[in-house]
Each structure stands twice: as structure tokens, then as C-alpha cells.
Design a protein around this motif. Sequence first.
Motif, short mmCIF file in Angstrom:
data_model
loop_
_atom_site.label_atom_id
_atom_site.label_comp_id
_atom_site.label_asym_id
_atom_site.label_seq_id
_atom_site.Cartn_x
_atom_site.Cartn_y
_atom_site.Cartn_z
N LEU A 157 0.85 -1.19 0.00
CA LEU A 157 0.00 0.00 0.00
C LEU A 157 0.89 1.24 0.00
O LEU A 157 1.70 1.43 0.91
N VAL A 158 0.74 2.10 -1.01
CA VAL A 158 1.56 3.30 -1.16
C VAL A 158 0.71 4.52 -0.77
O VAL A 158 -0.38 4.72 -1.32
N ILE A 159 1.20 5.31 0.17
CA ILE A 159 0.52 6.53 0.62
C ILE A 159 1.44 7.71 0.33
O ILE A 159 2.55 7.79 0.88
N GLU A 160 1.03 8.59 -0.52
CA GLU A 160 1.83 9.76 -0.91
C GLU A 160 1.31 11.02 -0.21
O GLU A 160 0.09 11.21 -0.05
N ASN A 161 2.26 11.86 0.17
CA ASN A 161 1.96 13.17 0.77
C ASN A 161 1.15 13.03 2.05
O ASN A 161 0.28 13.86 2.36
N ALA A 162 1.39 11.99 2.80
CA ALA A 162 0.71 11.81 4.08
C ALA A 162 1.53 10.86 4.93
O ALA A 162 2.33 10.06 4.41
N LYS A 163 1.35 10.96 6.23
CA LYS A 163 2.05 10.08 7.15
C LYS A 163 1.05 9.50 8.14
O LYS A 163 0.33 10.26 8.81
N LEU A 164 1.01 8.19 8.22
CA LEU A 164 0.07 7.52 9.12
C LEU A 164 0.83 6.80 10.21
O LEU A 164 1.85 6.14 9.96
N GLU A 165 0.32 6.91 11.41
CA GLU A 165 0.91 6.21 12.54
C GLU A 165 0.32 4.80 12.62
O GLU A 165 -0.66 4.46 11.94
N THR A 166 0.91 4.01 13.50
CA THR A 166 0.46 2.63 13.66
C THR A 166 -1.00 2.58 14.09
O THR A 166 -1.79 1.76 13.62
N GLU A 167 -1.39 3.49 14.98
CA GLU A 167 -2.78 3.54 15.45
C GLU A 167 -3.73 3.87 14.31
O GLU A 167 -4.82 3.32 14.21
N ASP A 168 -3.29 4.75 13.41
CA ASP A 168 -4.12 5.10 12.26
C ASP A 168 -4.31 3.90 11.33
O ASP A 168 -5.40 3.70 10.77
N LEU A 169 -3.26 3.11 11.19
CA LEU A 169 -3.35 1.93 10.32
C LEU A 169 -4.34 0.91 10.88
O LEU A 169 -5.10 0.29 10.15
N LEU A 170 -4.33 0.76 12.24
CA LEU A 170 -5.26 -0.19 12.85
C LEU A 170 -6.69 0.28 12.68
O LEU A 170 -7.61 -0.51 12.39
N ASN A 171 -6.93 1.58 12.86
CA ASN A 171 -8.29 2.11 12.67
C ASN A 171 -8.72 2.00 11.21
O ASN A 171 -9.89 1.74 10.92
N MET A 172 -7.77 2.23 10.33
CA MET A 172 -8.08 2.11 8.90
C MET A 172 -8.51 0.69 8.56
O MET A 172 -9.47 0.47 7.81
N LYS A 173 -7.79 -0.29 9.11
CA LYS A 173 -8.13 -1.68 8.83
C LYS A 173 -9.47 -2.06 9.44
O LYS A 173 -10.26 -2.81 8.85
#
Length: 346
Positions: A160-176
Motif C-alpha cells: 500500500l503506497v501513501i503519498e503526501n501523508a504520514k500515518l501512525e500505527t494507530e491510524d493503520l489499525l483504525n483504517m483496517k
Amino acid sequence: MSHWDKEHNLQLRKQSEIFGESFELNYIDSDGQFSATVLSPLNAYVLEDETAERNVLLGLHKFTRRFDKQVYLDVYTDHEILHYTIGNDEKHNWSRPNQAPELKYIGKHNHIFGRVPLISCPANTERKSGFHDVISLFDAYNALNSDLVNEIADHRNAYLVIENAKLETEDLLNMKKMGIIQVPAGGKVSWLTKEINDSFVKNELDNIERKIFDMMDQVNFNENWASNTSSLALRNKLLNLENRVAMREALMEKAIKQRLRNFFTYLHIKEGVQYDYRNIAVKFTRNLPTDLVGMADVIVKLQQVVSQETLLTLLPFVENPKLEFNKFHSEQQRLADVSKEKSNAE
């Protein structure tokens, strides 16, 4: 034997093509009729001498019975069938792997054939599987097709490529968990996947498929053929396959002749009649389109050259030329008698 031999012959050839060799066991069934069953190298073994005739000296058949865990072994000689049991796993000493399982003799009885009733039916003179030369091609075709399906069906090799943004581990868990990705303006989210050249894959699959057909001397009937293709043109395309089948027919004919030899021994004992298996002609008929018009033209042209009975063998729908020849003459005689009676009445 007409009530069982057609399916039996198909299974005999099928097993020989799979394993390179199959075996036919002749026996007398519970109704006192001559019968046969198909065995494979998985449950049978035939010991042959070193002569050109490859005479069978001994036959082995390992089997089990339904609802019985015991393994049985029948040993066939020229006149006897010896019965054994093979020691089960509980009695075998697995601490000594080279130790043979215990073999226990449980009885014997005689058979009527005067020779080992196990007949070998090889797939070819080398006695190797008919698919031996193309197994690697099958594996390559399946592997390539499987890899292509996996690439399309899942994302095991994707990132998964995310450009012009930075996600933390907590954000990734919420996203999933929520199935939602929030990125700032100008951000972009995409999959980094391997680019698949579908034309290259398709060409490679087609090449492997052609190689399989070529090495098996087969013709791909899924191709678009002209609607007016004659049977002669079809046979020319099948020339290599015809040569391969001719060799297998010769091997199959030898097995059938050995079956007839045992069958005539059975008839001699049961009915008191005696026949010679060498006087029987074995005829094989191809499952191919036949040009009956052209065949009829050939028969007409050979009327004064070849006997009528021999010409009848050219027709695929005539199973017994001699019987058909007699029926034809009986019918002609009957028609002549009717015509004569009608003439006398007038």
C-alpha cells in the motif's frame, strides 16, 4: 465376454498409460463364468523370465477386504493360488525399518489355466507411463496459470503506497477496522503491484500447450477446422498418432490373445470343446469420422480383386464379416425364391 470386456479393455489401457504397465487377472467367478479384473503395479507384480516371449513365472496380488484391516497376498503359480496374510502395523517392529513384515500362510487352492493367470499389458515397449515425457510441461503450465490467478485474485505481493501523508500505527489499525483512509489534501493512496504482461503469459501458455500436443502426437480439435475437411485429410494430420496407436494395438492384441488362450482352456474343461487362440483375429476400430462414400467406391473397384468377405471388413459398422456375408446370400436366395414363385404363379 461381451458383457464385461469393453469396459475392462478401457480400464486396462487406462491403467497401463498411467503406470506404464497394467495387469489382467483371469479367474472363474462365483457363477462359474470366465471373468477378469484389472490390476496395477500398486497392488500387483509379475515375475517374467528373460526369454523373448517374456513368460510369466510368478504373479503377486496384494489386496484388502472391506471392513477388514488385514492385508492379504495371493501368489499365483502355474497350477496353484497360495494365500497369505501380511503382518499388520501393530505386530511390525518399526525400530528395525529394514525388517520385512511377517508373512503368514493361510491356505491354497488349484486353478484350471495351467499357467499363471496374470497377463501383463505394457503401455509401450519401454514400459513407461504414456505421460512420462510431458509431465514437466503439465507442471509448468499449471504453475504458470496458478501464479497468474494468484496475482489477480489476491494482493499477497502488493504494498500500500501513501503519498503526501504520514500515518501512525494507530491510524493503520483504525483504517483496517473501519475500512476508511483519511489523508490530507494532495494525498494519494494506491497499490504497488507487479505489472503483468498478459500477452507474454498468454503466448507462453499457448507455446506450452502446443508442445504438449506435439509430444503426445495429438491434434488440438479445439482449433477452428474447415467444415469440409475430409476424413483423409484428418487422417494425414493424425499420422503420428496413428503410428503411436498402432504400437499400442499390437501390445493390446498380445494381451487379448493371452486372455483368449485362458478362455479356451476354460471352455475345453467346461464344455469339452477345443479352440486355438491363434486362429482368432483381433480387429480394432478407430473412433474417427469415416468417409463411407469413398469407402464404398473402393469396395466397388475391388469387387473382382478381393473376396466379398474381406471387403466387408473395410466397413466399420460390420462387426462379423462372415456372418454378414452369410446373411447377404441368404437374403438373396430368399428373394430369388420369392421371385421364382411369383413367376410360376403368373
